[in-house]
Motif scaffolding. Structure first.
Motif, PDB file in Angstrom:
ATOM      1  N   LEU A 193       0.851  -1.090   0.018  1.00  0.00           N
ATOM      2  CA  LEU A 193       0.056   0.015   0.043  1.00  0.00           C
ATOM      3  C   LEU A 193       0.849   1.308   0.268  1.00  0.00           C
ATOM      4  N   ILE A 194       0.644   2.131  -0.916  1.00  0.00           N
ATOM      5  CA  ILE A 194       1.438   3.300  -1.020  1.00  0.00           C
ATOM      6  C   ILE A 194       0.461   4.461  -0.779  1.00  0.00           C
ATOM      7  N   LEU A 195       1.043   5.093   0.616  1.00  0.00           N
ATOM      8  CA  LEU A 195       0.291   6.375   1.265  1.00  0.00           C
ATOM      9  C   LEU A 195       0.759   7.463   0.644  1.00  0.00           C
ATOM     10  N   LEU A 206       2.226  -6.596  -5.873  1.00  0.00           N
ATOM     11  CA  LEU A 206       3.107  -6.024  -6.735  1.00  0.00           C
ATOM     12  C   LEU A 206       3.039  -6.457  -8.348  1.00  0.00           C
ATOM     13  N   ASP A 207       2.657  -7.624  -8.734  1.00  0.00           N
ATOM     14  CA  ASP A 207       2.776  -7.793 -10.068  1.00  0.00           C
ATOM     15  C   ASP A 207       1.701  -7.325 -10.603  1.00  0.00           C
ATOM     16  N   GLU A 208       0.354  -6.934  -9.993  1.00  0.00           N
ATOM     17  CA  GLU A 208      -0.608  -6.220 -10.614  1.00  0.00           C
ATOM     18  C   GLU A 208      -0.779  -4.732 -10.683  1.00  0.00           C
ATOM     19  N   ILE A 209       0.027  -3.984  -9.559  1.00  0.00           N
ATOM     20  CA  ILE A 209       0.152  -2.749  -9.657  1.00  0.00           C
ATOM     21  C   ILE A 209       1.177  -1.869 -10.241  1.00  0.00           C
ATOM     22  N   CYS A 210       2.464  -2.700 -10.010  1.00  0.00           N
ATOM     23  CA  CYS A 210       3.654  -2.454 -10.795  1.00  0.00           C
ATOM     24  C   CYS A 210       3.850  -2.844 -12.222  1.00  0.00           C
ATOM     25  N   ARG A 253      11.925  -1.376 -17.748  1.00  0.00           N
ATOM     26  CA  ARG A 253      12.030  -0.049 -17.198  1.00  0.00           C
ATOM     27  C   ARG A 253      11.181   0.468 -16.326  1.00  0.00           C
ATOM     28  N   SER A 254       9.984  -0.395 -15.834  1.00  0.00           N
ATOM     29  CA  SER A 254       9.172  -0.051 -14.741  1.00  0.00           C
ATOM     30  C   SER A 254       9.470  -0.566 -13.752  1.00  0.00           C
ATOM     31  N   SER A 255       9.554   0.038 -12.579  1.00  0.00           N
ATOM     32  CA  SER A 255       9.760  -0.700 -11.301  1.00  0.00           C
ATOM     33  C   SER A 255       9.119   0.029 -10.217  1.00  0.00           C
TER      34      SER A 255
END
Length: 266
Positions: A193-195, A206-210, A253-255
């Motif tokens: 979760l990113i606040l 992670l594999d869904e949102i990143c 390139r996405s992380s």
């Protein structure tokens, strides 16, 4: 089954809204990452879950007892390691024989048994961190909250902590991990979760949102072909014999770092 559930949590400090209608759950047997810049609401969230803060709006459901490793360390520097661990173990009513067994096990596991009779203040920062970590799990908690657990650790000691965390996960413990070291989140966590300003801006696996993208360069008829495409499409290209034997450059390139910066700069 969920170990922790937060439902519409809001928290004010005076007129400042620290958490804004925050909801999420943490499952048993998972490592859950909590991310956000300073002031995003991470520490407030962890303190609410641990019961340190009880003045808030909303509902928190806790399935089990808690072990909490705070970012601010609180060991008594003039006490011996064995006495510190015995003191905190007795606070949880661990039988004497079981407590001795637990202390010896974790001191050996973290390679600090030789400091058992040493005062905390004589230990290195990394070894103090390991003792603080033992304090948070000595009572075999169901829910483990780790706020910056890797501070002061070199790669060898980090791997020792990592092995224990994975072992606790396999036992079905609910683990919440907060750290600024994003590569550790990518390596450890099942969901995150990113606040931002007390709100959840990203939440899930992670594999869904990143979503990963790729950049590829390859030669075709002596011409340099360049592509920006999805990670999945890039992997398909790599299966093409004519392409994979002529690749000049391939980058993912996405992380999580890019995702984190994007959501906290927007």
């Amino acid at each position: 089954m969920d170990g922790v559930v937060l439902k519409q949590i809001s928290k004010y400090y005076g007129n400042k809204l620290a958490l804004n209608n925050l909801s999420f759950n943490v499952k048993k047997g998972e490592i859950f990452g909590l991310l956000g810049h300073n002031g995003a609401g991470k520490t407030t969230t962890l303190r609410i879950i641990s019961g340190i803060i009880d003045n808030y709006n909303g509902e928190v459901l806790i399935n089990g007892n808690i072990g909490y490793l705070p970012e601010e360390r609180g060991l008594y520097k003039d006490e011996k390691v064995k006495d510190i661990l015995k003191f905190f173990g007795e606070l949880h009513d661990i039988p004497t024989s079981k407590l001795k067994e637990q202390i010896d096990y974790y001191l050996n596991k973290l390679n600090v048994s030789q400091y058992k009779n040493s005062k905390i203040k004589t230990l290195s920062k990394g070894n103090q961190q390991k003792i603080q970590f033992i304090v948070s799990i000595i009572h075999n908690p169901d829910i483990i909250i780790l706020d910056e657990p890797f501070t002061g650790l070199d790669i060898v000691n980090l791997n020792l902590i990592k092995d224990i965390i994975y072992g606790l996960k396999e036992q079905g413990k609910t683990i919440i991990l907060s750290t600024h070291q994003l590569e550790k989140i990518e390596r450890f966590c099942d969901r995150i979760l990113i606040l931002k300003e007390g709100k959840a801006v990203k939440y899930g696996r992670l594999d869904e949102i990143c979503k990963k993208t790729a950049y590829i360069e390859y030669l075709e008829d002596n011409k340099l072909i360049k592509y920006n495409l999805s990670h999945g499409e890039a992997l398909q290209l790599l299966n093409d014999e004519n392409i994979k034997n002529n690749i000049v450059k391939f980058e993912v390139r996405s992380s999580l770092e890019e995702l984190f910066m994007e959501d906290n700069n927007g």
